[in-house]
Design a protein around this motif. Structure first.
Motif: not given
Length: 163
Positions: A110-112, A114, A122-123, A138
Motif C-alpha cells: 500500500s505504500n506510495r 517514488l 516510499c514517500l 504528500d
C-alpha cells in the motif's frame, strides 16, 4: 525457568520443576508460520499469502535447516521475516531478509513509491531523507509540484508565534 538440557537451533529442551518440555526457536516458529501462511487454507492470513499465489521455495519448504542456513540466525527479537525487494514475490533466499518493523512498514504493497534520480523509496523514506514531514511532501505532490521540486525545494521556516 529451568536447566537447558540440550540446545539446538531448532529447539531448546528444558528441564523445569514441572518436568521437561521442548521449546522451539524463534527461527523455527517463523519458518512454520511462513509455510502455514502459504499452504494452510485455514490459517487466518492465508488469503494475503497463499491465496495470492505466494509460495515458499522448494528448498525451504522441505527443510528448516536449509532455511536457517540461507537466512542465518535472527539478528534480534525486533527482527522478523520480510519479503524484499519484491513484496509480491515468493519466499526465496534472494527475496527475503530479516527486517525490523520500521523496515517492513516501508515495504508494504500500500505504500506510495517514488523514483527520483534512479532510486525508488516510499514517500515516507523520501520525506525523512529530505527533511520534510510525510504530510508536507504528500501535500506538495497533491498540489501538482513536480517530484524533483517537491524533493529539492527547501522547507519554509515560518517565524515562531508572536504570542
Amino acid at each position: 525457568m529451568g536447566r537447558v538440557l540440550e540446545n539446538n537451533r531448532n529447539w531448546l529442551f528444558i528441564l523445569s520443576e514441572r518436568g521437561s518440555r521442548k521449546l522451539f526457536s524463534s527461527e523455527y516458529q517463523i519458518w512454520q508460520g511462513m509455510s502455514a501462511r502459504c499452504f494452510c487454507k485455514t490459517t487466518g492470513n492465508y488469503e494475503q499469502y497463499g491465496g495470492r499465489g505466494i509460495r515458499v521455495c522448494n528448498r525451504w519448504r522441505r527443510s528448516f535447516r536449509a532455511f536457517l542456513a540461507d537466512m542465518g540466525p535472527r539478528p534480534s527479537d525486533l527482527h522478523s521475516l520480510d519479503r524484499w525487494p519484491d513484496q509480491d514475490g515468493d519466499y526465496t533466499p534472494d527475496n527475503c531478509r530479516w527486517a525490523t518493523k520500521r523496515e517492513q512498514q516501508r515495504n508494504l504493497r500500500s505504500n506510495r513509491l517514488l523514483t527520483f534520480n534512479g532510486r525508488t523509496q516510499c514517500l515516507t523514506a523520501w520525506a525523512e531523507e529530505v527533511g520534510l514531514t510525510r504530510t508536507a511532501l504528500d501535500n506538495r505532490l497533491a498540489r501538482g509540484m513536480a517530484l524533483a521540486n517537491a524533493l529539492t525545494v527547501p522547507r519554509r521556516d515560518y517565524p515562531a508565534s508572536l504570542t
